[in-house]
Write an enzyme that holds these catalytic residues in place. Structure first.
Site, PDB file in Angstrom:
ATOM      1  N   CYS A  73      -2.116  -3.011   7.278  1.00  0.00           N
ATOM      2  CA  CYS A  73      -1.546  -4.204   6.487  1.00  0.00           C
ATOM      3  C   CYS A  73      -0.774  -4.971   6.238  1.00  0.00           C
ATOM      4  O   CYS A  73      -0.370  -5.957   6.191  1.00  0.00           O
ATOM      5  CB  CYS A  73      -1.992  -2.944   5.345  1.00  0.00           C
ATOM      6  N   HIS A 133     -10.544   6.645   2.276  1.00  0.00           N
ATOM      7  CA  HIS A 133      -9.060   6.600   1.310  1.00  0.00           C
ATOM      8  C   HIS A 133      -9.253   5.652  -0.284  1.00  0.00           C
ATOM      9  O   HIS A 133     -10.068   4.504   0.168  1.00  0.00           O
ATOM     10  CB  HIS A 133      -8.162   6.468   2.813  1.00  0.00           C
ATOM     11  N   HIS A 182     -10.423   0.189  -2.910  1.00  0.00           N
ATOM     12  CA  HIS A 182     -11.907   0.046  -1.694  1.00  0.00           C
ATOM     13  C   HIS A 182     -12.877   1.015  -3.402  1.00  0.00           C
ATOM     14  O   HIS A 182     -12.754   2.202  -4.003  1.00  0.00           O
ATOM     15  CB  HIS A 182     -12.198   1.470  -1.007  1.00  0.00           C
ATOM     16  N   LYS A 241      -7.001  -5.122  -3.792  1.00  0.00           N
ATOM     17  CA  LYS A 241      -7.151  -5.555  -2.190  1.00  0.00           C
ATOM     18  C   LYS A 241      -8.479  -4.623  -1.240  1.00  0.00           C
ATOM     19  O   LYS A 241      -8.573  -3.305  -2.245  1.00  0.00           O
ATOM     20  CB  LYS A 241      -6.140  -6.338  -1.133  1.00  0.00           C
ATOM     21  N   ASP A 247       0.794  -1.220   0.163  1.00  0.00           N
ATOM     22  CA  ASP A 247      -0.065   0.384   0.393  1.00  0.00           C
ATOM     23  C   ASP A 247       0.918   1.306   0.657  1.00  0.00           C
ATOM     24  O   ASP A 247       0.624   2.479   0.794  1.00  0.00           O
ATOM     25  CB  ASP A 247      -1.111   0.329   1.034  1.00  0.00           C
ATOM     26  N   ASP A 262      -3.947  -0.521  -2.218  1.00  0.00           N
ATOM     27  CA  ASP A 262      -5.052  -1.297  -1.452  1.00  0.00           C
ATOM     28  C   ASP A 262      -6.764  -0.123  -2.039  1.00  0.00           C
ATOM     29  O   ASP A 262      -6.216   1.134  -2.613  1.00  0.00           O
ATOM     30  CB  ASP A 262      -5.544  -0.092  -0.273  1.00  0.00           C
ATOM     31  N   HIS A 289     -17.417   2.352   0.920  1.00  0.00           N
ATOM     32  CA  HIS A 289     -16.717   0.826   1.767  1.00  0.00           C
ATOM     33  C   HIS A 289     -17.496   0.947   2.906  1.00  0.00           C
ATOM     34  O   HIS A 289     -17.272   1.816   3.249  1.00  0.00           O
ATOM     35  CB  HIS A 289     -14.961   0.834   1.554  1.00  0.00           C
TER      36      HIS A 289
HETATM   37  C1  VGL Z   1      -4.880   0.319   6.304  1.00  0.00           C
HETATM   38  C2  VGL Z   1      -6.328   1.494   7.107  1.00  0.00           C
HETATM   39  C3  VGL Z   1      -7.010   1.070   5.761  1.00  0.00           C
HETATM   40  C4  VGL Z   1      -3.162  -0.181   5.643  1.00  0.00           C
HETATM   41  C5  VGL Z   1      -5.557   0.210   4.434  1.00  0.00           C
HETATM   42  O1  VGL Z   1      -2.533   0.447   4.102  1.00  0.00           O
HETATM   43  O2  VGL Z   1      -2.619  -0.600   6.230  1.00  0.00           O
HETATM   44  N1  VGL Z   1      -4.400   0.730   7.209  1.00  0.00           N
HETATM   45  N2  VGL Z   1      -6.547   0.828   4.887  1.00  0.00           N
HETATM   46 ZN    ZN Z   2      -8.182   0.457   3.012  1.00  0.00          ZN
END
Ligand code: VGL
Ligand code: ZN
Length: 198
Positions: free
Chosen positions: A152, A82, A49, A107, A9, A47, A53
């Site tokens: 993550c 986000h 979404h 994802k 991410d 990431d 979401h």
């Molecule tokens: C993440 C919170 C929500 C991450 C992703 O990449 O750690 N954290 N979505």
């Molecule tokens: Zn996320």
């Protein structure tokens, strides 16, 4: 070739100025790029979404970002909106060497379930397909870097250990969010699972 670098991410929304900015998140980009040169395979996660979401606080009346709620699949932290599919925030950091990637895995695409881990959604049973990809390529050793250490990265590394990979987390190439003690908790969980913290 049995080693892979998994970069979690490394996206605009997790970097300073982004919707869910991780402190100093952008400072690991150069080190990650350099590390790719030594890796047998490079996997990037993104990431990704859909708008609306279920992990977004905006979808939960009266709840603020960073609050915890219980979802049908278990506890879930609510986040600011986000990494919405197709948005600038969901793009990789402009400095990341994405050309080097063998695979880009998206994802968190299922509206009703978050997916911190690169292997399973947060119900801890729905697979993303990454395990099959790695196994069929004969990859057994994984190094993790990216954002965020305590979400993550940690969830991905813990799943990888559970799946039988030899796992290292390159902590100097990761940065964390640290909400309600999540950083200490994540590092404890990683050590307990036999993950090497480098
Ligand atoms: C993440 C919170 C929500 C991450 C992703 O990449 O750690 N954290 N979505
Ligand atoms: Zn996320």
């Amino acid at each position: 070739m049995t080693h892979a670098l998994v970069v979690i991410d490394m996206q605009n929304d997790f970097c300073p100025g982004g919707a869910l900015a991780v402190t100093d998140g952008d400072t690991v980009v150069a080190g990650i790029n350099a590390r790719m040169a030594q890796a047998g395979a490079v996997i990037l996660t993104q990431d990704w979404h859909p708008a609306g979401h279920s992990s977004f606080a905006s979808q939960h009346k009266g709840r603020a970002p960073m609050a915890s709620v219980t979802m049908p699949y278990g506890p879930q932290v609510l986040w600011p909106d986000h990494c919405v599919q197709g948005s600038k925030g969901a793009e990789f950091h402009a400095g990341l060497d994405t050309d080097r990637a063998d695979l880009i895995l998206r994802k968190g695409v299922n509206r009703d379930i978050d997916s911190y881990s690169a292997f399973f959604e947060n119900d801890q049973t729905t697979p993303t397909g990454l395990d099959g990809y790695l196994r069929t390529r004969g990859i057994t050793d994984l190094d993790f870097a990216g954002l965020a250490t305590d979400f993550c990265v940690a969830w991905s590394a813990l799943d990888a250990a559970r799946l039988g990979y030899k796992v290292r987390v390159l902590t100097s190439l990761c940065r964390g969010i640290d909400v309600n003690g999540s950083m200490v908790q994540a590092l404890d969980n990683l050590r307990a699972a036999g993950v090497e913290l480098v």
